[in-house]
Design a protein around this motif. Structure first.
Motif, short mmCIF file in Angstrom:
data_model
loop_
_atom_site.label_atom_id
_atom_site.label_comp_id
_atom_site.label_asym_id
_atom_site.label_seq_id
_atom_site.Cartn_x
_atom_site.Cartn_y
_atom_site.Cartn_z
N ALA A 114 129.84 -30.90 30.24
CA ALA A 114 131.05 -30.18 31.26
C ALA A 114 132.07 -30.57 32.15
CB ALA A 114 131.09 -29.43 30.59
N ALA A 115 133.24 -31.42 32.38
CA ALA A 115 133.31 -32.24 33.40
C ALA A 115 133.90 -30.16 34.26
CB ALA A 115 133.87 -33.20 33.58
N ASP A 116 134.08 -31.07 35.86
CA ASP A 116 134.37 -30.02 36.82
C ASP A 116 133.69 -28.27 36.52
OD1 ASP A 116 135.96 -32.10 37.77
OD2 ASP A 116 137.83 -32.34 35.91
N ILE A 117 132.93 -28.47 36.56
CA ILE A 117 131.95 -27.51 35.70
C ILE A 117 132.35 -25.78 36.98
CG2 ILE A 117 129.50 -27.15 36.84
CD1 ILE A 117 130.29 -26.20 33.57
N LYS A 175 123.66 -24.21 38.36
CA LYS A 175 123.72 -24.95 40.12
C LYS A 175 122.62 -26.22 40.13
CE LYS A 175 121.12 -21.78 43.16
NZ LYS A 175 121.20 -22.05 44.16
N HIS A 176 121.37 -26.17 39.25
CA HIS A 176 119.96 -26.53 39.32
C HIS A 176 119.76 -27.74 38.01
CE1 HIS A 176 117.44 -24.12 41.94
NE2 HIS A 176 117.89 -23.25 41.59
N PHE A 177 121.11 -28.07 36.96
CA PHE A 177 121.32 -28.84 36.98
C PHE A 177 122.86 -30.19 36.43
CE2 PHE A 177 118.63 -25.82 35.22
CZ PHE A 177 117.82 -26.68 34.14
N ILE A 178 123.79 -28.82 37.26
CA ILE A 178 124.84 -29.64 37.95
C ILE A 178 124.66 -30.77 38.33
CG2 ILE A 178 126.90 -29.28 38.95
CD1 ILE A 178 126.89 -26.32 38.01
N ASN A 236 127.23 -34.05 40.21
CA ASN A 236 128.95 -34.28 40.77
C ASN A 236 129.09 -33.53 40.29
OD1 ASN A 236 127.21 -36.56 41.90
ND2 ASN A 236 127.16 -37.39 40.07
N GLY A 237 129.18 -32.40 39.92
CA GLY A 237 130.59 -31.41 39.46
C GLY A 237 130.24 -31.19 38.01
#
Length: 274
Positions: free
Chosen positions: A159-162, A257-260, A262-263
């Protein structure tokens, strides 16, 4: 393992002979609502002169629209007994179903009927399309070109640009074991005003077919691992209903946030045939 960057966005029965159909239709007509002509099924309530109305029409009327007699709660036990032996046409007969069923068979059949119409399952759109189950995948391929399909039972849904603010849906298709699964990641605001994510797999197939599979969603990062396993919902069911029941992976932005990286958010998706 494949990788993808996603884009937002009854049992068989002898066909009845014509004479059988005519007889079934004549009996079934005895149970038609006097107002909307849908079938009145048990519990059967009638006016004092015996006219039948379905529950929906009964609530709208103060008296019988046929004989004008005031409504009383008169339950017709005799008609209920007869109704249990009558074969009614499937409610999807206008879409091509030719089955005639007893009341005991009717609900289960209609939940699985191949002639029932479906709405477009693609979330986050205002698509007004309706059609048969066999037409869902061609519709998605033709009208929702941003949805890419990956082959295989083990893929990565990226999932891009999360971090883009606001409600967003990421959607892709996974094809394996002769079926197509719609994978959905939704970001929305919960009732407390905080962002949360909902991830789920939906089979483009019946509930009975869905029970033959388990899907696993796995998020990984340094020293952290989050795993969800469950039975995919069917295209007969809705994602908001599954979310309300807690029957999907739900996690808030503070956990995400712990798995993101580069966005982007990577979800390993595995479909298991039971």
């Amino acid at each position: 393992m494949s990788h993808l960057t996603s884009t937002s966005t009854g049992s068989s029965q002898r066909a009845p002979a014509l004479t059988d159909i005519s007889a079934a239709n004549e009996l079934a007509r005895l149970f038609e609502c006097q107002l909307c002509f849908k079938y009145v099924l048990p519990p059967i309530i009638q006016c004092q002169d015996g006219h039948l109305f379905c529950v929906g029409c009964r609530r709208k009327l103060k008296c019988c629209s046929t004989c004008r007699s005031p409504f009383r709660t008169i339950r017709s036990l005799a008609k209920e007994k007869v109704a249990n032996s009558v074969r009614f046409p499937c409610k999807f007969s206008p879409s091509g179903c030719d089955r005639y069923l007893t009341l005991a068979e009717k609900l289960d059949h209609e939940n699985l009927c191949k002639c029932r119409p479906y709405s477009c399952p693609c979330p986050g759109t205002n698509c007004k399309w309706h059609g048969l189950m066999d037409a869902i995948i061609p519709h998605l391929t033709d009208q929702h070109k941003s949805i890419i399909t990956l082959e295989g039972d083990d893929i990565v849904f990226l999932a891009a640009d999360i971090n883009i603010p606001g409600a967003i849906n990421w959607v892709m298709m996974q094809s394996c074991f002769g079926f197509n699964f719609m994978l959905v990641l939704e970001k929305k605001e919960n009732h407390n005003g905080y962002e949360e994510f909902i991830a789920i797999a939906q089979l483009i197939g019946s509930r009975k077919d869905a029970e033959n599979f388990i899907y696993r969603l796995e998020l990984n990062s340094h020293q952290r691992r989050l795993v969800w396993e469950g039975v995919p919902i069917s295209v007969n069911d809705e994602i908001p209903t599954a979310r309300k029941k807690g029957d999907c992976l739900i996690f808030d932005a503070s956990l995400a946030k712990h798995f993101i990286e580069n966005g982007n958010l990577s979800i390993n998706v595995t479909i298991i045939s039971c």
